[in-house]
Design a protein around this motif. Structure first.
Motif, mmCIF file in Angstrom:
data_model
loop_
_atom_site.group_PDB
_atom_site.id
_atom_site.type_symbol
_atom_site.label_atom_id
_atom_site.label_comp_id
_atom_site.label_asym_id
_atom_site.label_seq_id
_atom_site.Cartn_x
_atom_site.Cartn_y
_atom_site.Cartn_z
ATOM 1 N N THR A 12 0.860 -1.181 0.000
ATOM 2 C CA THR A 12 0.000 0.000 0.000
ATOM 3 C C THR A 12 0.898 1.233 0.000
ATOM 4 O OG1 THR A 12 -0.164 0.222 2.416
ATOM 5 C CG2 THR A 12 -1.702 -1.285 1.352
ATOM 6 N N GLY A 13 0.330 2.390 -0.339
ATOM 7 C CA GLY A 13 1.180 3.568 -0.490
ATOM 8 C C GLY A 13 2.211 3.344 -1.568
ATOM 9 N N ASP A 56 -8.877 1.440 -2.052
ATOM 10 C CA ASP A 56 -8.816 2.612 -1.189
ATOM 11 C C ASP A 56 -9.000 2.160 0.255
ATOM 12 O OD1 ASP A 56 -9.423 5.050 0.232
ATOM 13 O OD2 ASP A 56 -9.887 5.971 -1.695
ATOM 14 N N LEU A 57 -8.134 2.626 1.138
ATOM 15 C CA LEU A 57 -8.226 2.248 2.545
ATOM 16 C C LEU A 57 -9.540 2.701 3.176
ATOM 17 C CD1 LEU A 57 -4.590 3.100 3.722
ATOM 18 C CD2 LEU A 57 -5.534 0.826 3.290
ATOM 19 N N THR A 78 -2.681 6.126 5.112
ATOM 20 C CA THR A 78 -2.760 7.466 4.535
ATOM 21 C C THR A 78 -4.207 7.950 4.481
ATOM 22 O OG1 THR A 78 -2.873 6.455 2.328
ATOM 23 C CG2 THR A 78 -0.698 7.152 3.122
ATOM 24 N N ALA A 79 -5.047 7.434 5.353
ATOM 25 C CA ALA A 79 -6.477 7.747 5.329
ATOM 26 C C ALA A 79 -6.946 8.124 6.730
ATOM 27 C CB ALA A 79 -7.258 6.527 4.821
ATOM 28 N N ALA A 84 -9.844 1.821 9.933
ATOM 29 C CA ALA A 84 -8.646 1.040 10.267
ATOM 30 C C ALA A 84 -8.998 -0.364 10.750
ATOM 31 C CB ALA A 84 -7.817 1.770 11.312
ATOM 32 N N ALA A 85 -9.991 -0.479 11.621
ATOM 33 C CA ALA A 85 -10.344 -1.803 12.156
ATOM 34 C C ALA A 85 -10.783 -2.743 11.044
ATOM 35 C CB ALA A 85 -11.437 -1.656 13.215
#
Length: 292
Positions: A12-13, A56-57, A78-79, A84-85
């Protein structure tokens, strides 16, 4: 390494300053790579042998195609933190190993102990990862050498004085390439599960000395002038969130008068010394003279 027998690593990123180099280092090691990008046109900036997925996160289910069949993931958050969970849950359902790019918020040095919203978010993601069965490694880079491009390059390109607060504050800037090399190593080498690594450059330098190092790389003297914290807040308005500006000022203030926190972790993991800030400046000299 036989790529056919090696599950791919999801990065990612993937187009960022660390993720992009992680991809190169993994490919150099013969590891198949998947890249997560938000827009498919970003694929044009990646090597042809990288498998590109759009995701996309902030939309956790969009990661599923990229994670299906992967063996490990490099996570750069980056979000906003609200998803997140769900993202960590999807990682745990698909891959065996995760390497998370965090921050040194656990480090007992005043520079890293200021109130920091990003560090708080990192700590929560670490907690989520620890609650799973993922084999995890946490990377904690200190100040990135490349920050100086955003901070000082505009004035240097214009031939102006570099005005900055807390010029006597000492940090140990770490080269993005060294962070990426450590990330790649921990993604495909055993022996780093449970690792919690603070990554720094090899030397403590004041911010004023860092500006001088850039001047040395350019072959000219760059004048440095102290700026007050209030001036910095005023100039940063609209370009950086106020809590981030306050955190930076507090961190730099706390770092005045004492050496930066320096580790040998890069050398311990890679077997080669980390790049100095002077080396970084020499390698990036053109970026201080050319318009971005």
């Amino acid at each position: 390494m036989n790529q056919r027998n090696t599950p791919p690593v999801l990065v990612t990123g993937a187009t960022g300053r660390v993720g992009r180099v992680v991809i190169d280092r993994l490919l150099d090691a013969g590891v198949p790579v998947r890249a997560l990008v938000r827009r498919h046109e970003a694929a044009a900036t990646l090597p042809a042998d990288v498998e590109v997925f759009t995701g996309d996160l902030t939309v956790p289910e969009s990661l599923d195609p990229a994670l299906n069949g992967a063996g490990a993931a490099f996570l750069v958050w980056t979000a906003p933190p609200r998803t997140a969970a769900a993202v960590v849950g999807r990682l745990a359902a698909h891959v065996r190993r995760v390497v998370f790019l965090s921050s040194p918020h656990r480090t007992p040095h005043p520079f890293f102990q200021q109130p920091n919203p990003v560090a708080a978010m990192h700590a929560e993601i670490e907690r989520l990862i620890a609650a799973t069965r993922l084999e995890s490694t946490i990377l904690r880079p200190g100040m990135f050498a490349s920050n100086s491009l955003a901070w000082w390059a505009p004035a240097i390109r214009a031939g102006e004085v570099v005005r900055w607060p807390h010029g006597a504050a000492e940090t140990a800037p770490v080269d993005d390439r060294d962070v990426a090399a450590v990330a790649a190593r921990t993604l495909h080498h055993d022996g780093h599960v449970g690792g919690d690594y603070v990554l720094t450059g090899p030397e403590s330098l004041t911010q004023a000395a860092q500006v001088k190092a850039v001047g040395d790389a350019l072959g000219r003297r760059i004048a440095f002038e102290e700026m007050t914290p209030d001036e910095f807040r005023s100039l940063s308005e609209g370009s950086a969130p106020a809590p981030v500006v306050d955190m930076l000022l507090a961190a730099w203030s706390a770092a005045v008068g004492q050496p930066a926190y320096v580790t040998t972790t890069v050398a311990d993991i890679l077997g080669t010394a980390p790049r100095t800030f002077h080396r970084w400046a020499a390698d990036h000299a053109a970026e201080f003279t050319e318009s971005s």
